[in-house]
Scaffold this active site. Structure first.
Site, short mmCIF file in Angstrom:
data_model
loop_
_atom_site.label_atom_id
_atom_site.label_comp_id
_atom_site.label_asym_id
_atom_site.label_seq_id
_atom_site.Cartn_x
_atom_site.Cartn_y
_atom_site.Cartn_z
N LYS A 1 0.83 -1.21 0.00
CA LYS A 1 0.00 0.00 0.00
C LYS A 1 0.86 1.25 0.00
O LYS A 1 0.60 2.20 -0.74
CB LYS A 1 -0.94 0.03 1.23
CG LYS A 1 -1.90 -1.13 1.30
CD LYS A 1 -2.92 -0.92 2.40
CE LYS A 1 -2.35 -0.86 3.80
NZ LYS A 1 -1.91 -2.14 4.38
N ARG B 1 -2.18 -9.06 12.80
CA ARG B 1 -2.72 -8.05 11.88
C ARG B 1 -3.48 -8.70 10.73
O ARG B 1 -4.47 -8.16 10.25
CB ARG B 1 -1.57 -7.16 11.35
CG ARG B 1 -1.07 -6.19 12.42
CD ARG B 1 0.38 -5.80 12.20
NE ARG B 1 0.56 -4.74 11.25
CZ ARG B 1 1.75 -4.46 10.69
NH1 ARG B 1 2.81 -5.18 10.99
NH2 ARG B 1 1.86 -3.45 9.86
N ARG C 1 9.83 -1.03 11.82
CA ARG C 1 8.63 -0.78 12.62
C ARG C 1 8.49 -1.84 13.70
O ARG C 1 8.74 -3.01 13.46
CB ARG C 1 7.40 -0.81 11.72
CG ARG C 1 7.12 0.52 11.07
CD ARG C 1 6.02 0.43 10.05
NE ARG C 1 4.82 -0.23 10.55
CZ ARG C 1 3.69 -0.29 9.86
NH1 ARG C 1 3.61 0.27 8.67
NH2 ARG C 1 2.63 -0.89 10.34
N ARG D 1 11.41 -5.24 5.75
CA ARG D 1 11.06 -3.83 5.51
C ARG D 1 11.81 -2.89 6.45
O ARG D 1 11.94 -3.14 7.65
CB ARG D 1 9.55 -3.64 5.70
CG ARG D 1 9.10 -2.19 5.58
CD ARG D 1 7.66 -2.09 5.21
NE ARG D 1 6.74 -2.42 6.28
CZ ARG D 1 5.42 -2.36 6.13
NH1 ARG D 1 4.88 -1.99 4.99
NH2 ARG D 1 4.63 -2.69 7.14
N ARG E 1 -11.21 0.59 8.01
CA ARG E 1 -10.71 -0.76 8.27
C ARG E 1 -11.77 -1.63 8.94
O ARG E 1 -11.55 -2.81 9.15
CB ARG E 1 -9.54 -0.65 9.24
CG ARG E 1 -8.18 -1.00 8.58
CD ARG E 1 -7.22 -0.98 9.66
NE ARG E 1 -5.91 -1.43 9.61
CZ ARG E 1 -4.84 -0.75 9.27
NH1 ARG E 1 -4.94 0.42 8.72
NH2 ARG E 1 -3.65 -1.24 9.46
#
Ligand code: AMP
Length: 216
Positions: A13, A171, A160, A127, A88
């Site tokens: 995203k 998640r 993160r 990431r 969401r």
């Protein structure tokens, strides 16, 4: 253009949003980024959001709805918006229909990026992000020129806190149970484009452009 981009954590995203905002000149509004900024600045909202975020849980709907309503009234949203990570839940989607109507910016297109768990896990654990300018890297597929340093602004790259396999599972479950009904909600309005987010980024973006071409 009033666009929503959806997909589980690691679906791309953020990366696709960077490309969309450059091509269409609309602000990229990520509720996750807004919350993280509030956490960094230790605001009241940040203090409240922090515990939910670190556990991979959703921040309460009324808090998020108010934050988004306020953000969409800023002058940079005149031409539209690219909302990332919102709505969401079904409650947020229903509330947002009213908010969007009130400000005269109904959702025109929903881009739903679809990626399987193993690919997401690979992306998430590698990431790295720049806390200063928001640039996104991956240690294998998109490394910075100098390890640990942002190519764009020289900031020190970080991981993160919620980018772990354990948090990804939480998640993903949250995404499946809360967000899948949101996509179904927009499906009824006929505005959803499902795109295979595991493809090379150029191909994913080409398919997004094709989907957005329909509303341009
Ligand atoms: P993201 O960067 O979109 O993965 O969001 C990171 C975290 O911020 C999520 O795991 C949630 O705790 C919180 N968050 C972001 N957007 C929302 C939302 N629309 N509703 C509730 N919580 C959110």
């Amino acid at each position: 253009m009033n666009i929503l981009i959806m997909g589980p954590a690691g679906a791309g995203k953020g990366t696709m949003s960077e490309l969309i905002l450059k091509a269409y000149d609309i602000p990229h509004i990520s509720t996750g980024d807004m919350l993280r900024e509030n956490v960094r600045n230790n605001t009241e909202l940040g203090k409240l959001a922090k515990t939910y975020m670190e556990a991979g849980k959703l921040v309460p709907d009324d808090v998020i709805n108010a934050m988004v309503e306020d953000r969409l009234q800023q002058p940079d949203c005149q031409k539209g918006y690219l909302l990332d990570g919102f709505p969401r839940t079904l409650v947020q989607a229903e509330a947002f229909t009213k908010i969007a109507e009130k400000i005269g910016k109904p959702v025109e297109s929903v881009i739903a990026l679809e990626v399987e768990f193993d690919t997401l896990a690979e992306r998430i654990t590698g990431r790295r992000i720049c806390p200063k300018c928001g640039a996104i890297y991956h240690i294998k597929s998109h490394p910075p020129v100098v390890e640990g340093i942002c190519d764009v602004c020289g900031g020190e790259l970080t991981q993160r806190k919620d980018d772990t396999i354990e948090q990804l599972k939480v998640r993903m479950d949250e995404y499946d149970s809360s967000t899948a009904p949101v996509i179904a909600f927009y499906d009824k309005l006929g505005v959803v484009s499902r795109i295979d987010g595991a493809q090379p980024r150029e191909q994913v973006f080409a398919e997004i452009q094709e989907a957005l071409g329909k509303i341009a």
